[in-house]
Design a protein around this motif. Structure first.
Motif, mmCIF file in Angstrom:
data_model
loop_
_atom_site.group_PDB
_atom_site.id
_atom_site.type_symbol
_atom_site.label_atom_id
_atom_site.label_comp_id
_atom_site.label_asym_id
_atom_site.label_seq_id
_atom_site.Cartn_x
_atom_site.Cartn_y
_atom_site.Cartn_z
ATOM 1 N N VAL A 73 0.845 -1.199 0.000
ATOM 2 C CA VAL A 73 0.000 0.000 0.000
ATOM 3 C C VAL A 73 0.880 1.249 0.000
ATOM 4 N N LEU A 74 1.950 1.233 0.767
ATOM 5 C CA LEU A 74 2.870 2.371 0.798
ATOM 6 C C LEU A 74 3.478 2.609 -0.589
ATOM 7 N N ALA A 75 3.948 1.542 -1.214
ATOM 8 C CA ALA A 75 4.538 1.664 -2.552
ATOM 9 C C ALA A 75 3.491 2.124 -3.572
ATOM 10 N N SER A 76 2.293 1.578 -3.484
ATOM 11 C CA SER A 76 1.217 1.972 -4.408
ATOM 12 C C SER A 76 0.821 3.425 -4.216
ATOM 13 N N SER A 77 0.799 3.880 -2.982
ATOM 14 C CA SER A 77 0.463 5.275 -2.691
ATOM 15 C C SER A 77 1.459 6.218 -3.352
ATOM 16 N N TRP A 78 2.712 5.836 -3.318
ATOM 17 C CA TRP A 78 3.757 6.643 -3.937
ATOM 18 C C TRP A 78 3.651 6.605 -5.465
ATOM 19 N N LEU A 79 3.488 5.387 -5.994
ATOM 20 C CA LEU A 79 3.449 5.230 -7.451
ATOM 21 C C LEU A 79 2.192 5.813 -8.092
ATOM 22 N N LEU A 80 1.041 5.555 -7.504
ATOM 23 C CA LEU A 80 -0.233 5.924 -8.131
ATOM 24 C C LEU A 80 -0.746 7.306 -7.748
ATOM 25 N N PHE A 81 -0.488 7.695 -6.502
ATOM 26 C CA PHE A 81 -1.069 8.945 -6.009
ATOM 27 C C PHE A 81 -0.032 10.032 -5.741
ATOM 28 N N GLY A 82 1.237 9.708 -5.955
ATOM 29 C CA GLY A 82 2.299 10.686 -5.756
ATOM 30 C C GLY A 82 2.503 11.081 -4.301
ATOM 31 N N GLU A 83 2.082 10.230 -3.379
ATOM 32 C CA GLU A 83 2.255 10.534 -1.959
ATOM 33 C C GLU A 83 3.728 10.453 -1.586
ATOM 34 N N GLU A 84 4.128 11.307 -0.679
ATOM 35 C CA GLU A 84 5.517 11.310 -0.223
ATOM 36 C C GLU A 84 5.739 10.178 0.776
ATOM 37 N N ILE A 85 6.924 9.609 0.698
ATOM 38 C CA ILE A 85 7.299 8.541 1.631
ATOM 39 C C ILE A 85 8.543 9.001 2.381
ATOM 40 N N SER A 86 8.424 9.100 3.679
ATOM 41 C CA SER A 86 9.553 9.544 4.497
ATOM 42 C C SER A 86 10.524 8.397 4.742
ATOM 43 N N ALA A 87 11.680 8.751 5.218
ATOM 44 C CA ALA A 87 12.696 7.746 5.544
ATOM 45 C C ALA A 87 12.194 6.812 6.648
ATOM 46 N N LEU A 88 11.437 7.357 7.595
ATOM 47 C CA LEU A 88 10.901 6.505 8.665
ATOM 48 C C LEU A 88 9.903 5.484 8.133
ATOM 49 N N ARG A 89 9.099 5.876 7.158
ATOM 50 C CA ARG A 89 8.158 4.922 6.559
ATOM 51 C C ARG A 89 8.911 3.826 5.808
ATOM 52 N N LEU A 90 9.971 4.215 5.105
ATOM 53 C CA LEU A 90 10.798 3.214 4.420
ATOM 54 C C LEU A 90 11.435 2.266 5.426
ATOM 55 N N LEU A 91 11.928 2.819 6.523
ATOM 56 C CA LEU A 91 12.525 1.980 7.567
ATOM 57 C C LEU A 91 11.470 1.045 8.159
#
Length: 134
Positions: A73-91
């Motif tokens: 869902v995090l990856a899809s949010s970034w790819l499809l909706f252009g949502e920002e992903i912080s370093a903490l979310r990646l971690l």
């Protein structure tokens, strides 16, 4: 995977219904949106598939795999909706994937150990059965 698709469809349905005044108008718009109908169909398929998975696997083995949907869902949010992903979310996503991997590895190790125990037991039984002293 289906759970991720469900979340995407729900997001699109919510965006489709944005800007309506009364709750009744909003609800009618959401419930008749093609994205909501796709979300409902996806959730039904997900339920059926999950029931089949649970009929084959232990819950303790199957359920941790559902945590992967958080990462998808995090990856899809970034790819499809252009949502920002912080370093903490990646971690956090990396930790989730690491946890799923650890749980999966523990399950595999248990299966391997049980297999070795069975092999040893079979060898012992075979040896005892062929021994002239027994």
């Amino acid at each position: 995977m289906l759970n991720t698709l469900f979340q995407i469809f729900i997001k699109l349905a919510a965006e489709h219904a944005q800007g309506f005044g009364s709750i009744n108008e909003w609800l009618a718009r959401v419930m008749t949106a093609p994205w909501m109908l796709a979300a409902i169909a996806t959730e039904i398929m997900c339920f059926i598939l999950w029931m089949q998975v649970l009929s084959e696997l232990d819950l303790s083995k199957a359920f941790p795999l559902s945590a992967i949907s958080y990462v998808l869902v995090l990856a899809s949010s970034w790819l499809l909706f252009g949502e920002e992903i912080s370093a903490l979310r990646l971690l956090g996503s990396a930790l989730i994937l690491g946890g799923v991997w650890l749980i999966g590895t523990a399950s595999l190790q248990k299966v391997k150990q049980e297999g070795k125990s069975r092999q040893i037991d079979l060898v012992t039984r075979s040896h005892n059965a062929s021994s002239p002293l027994t």
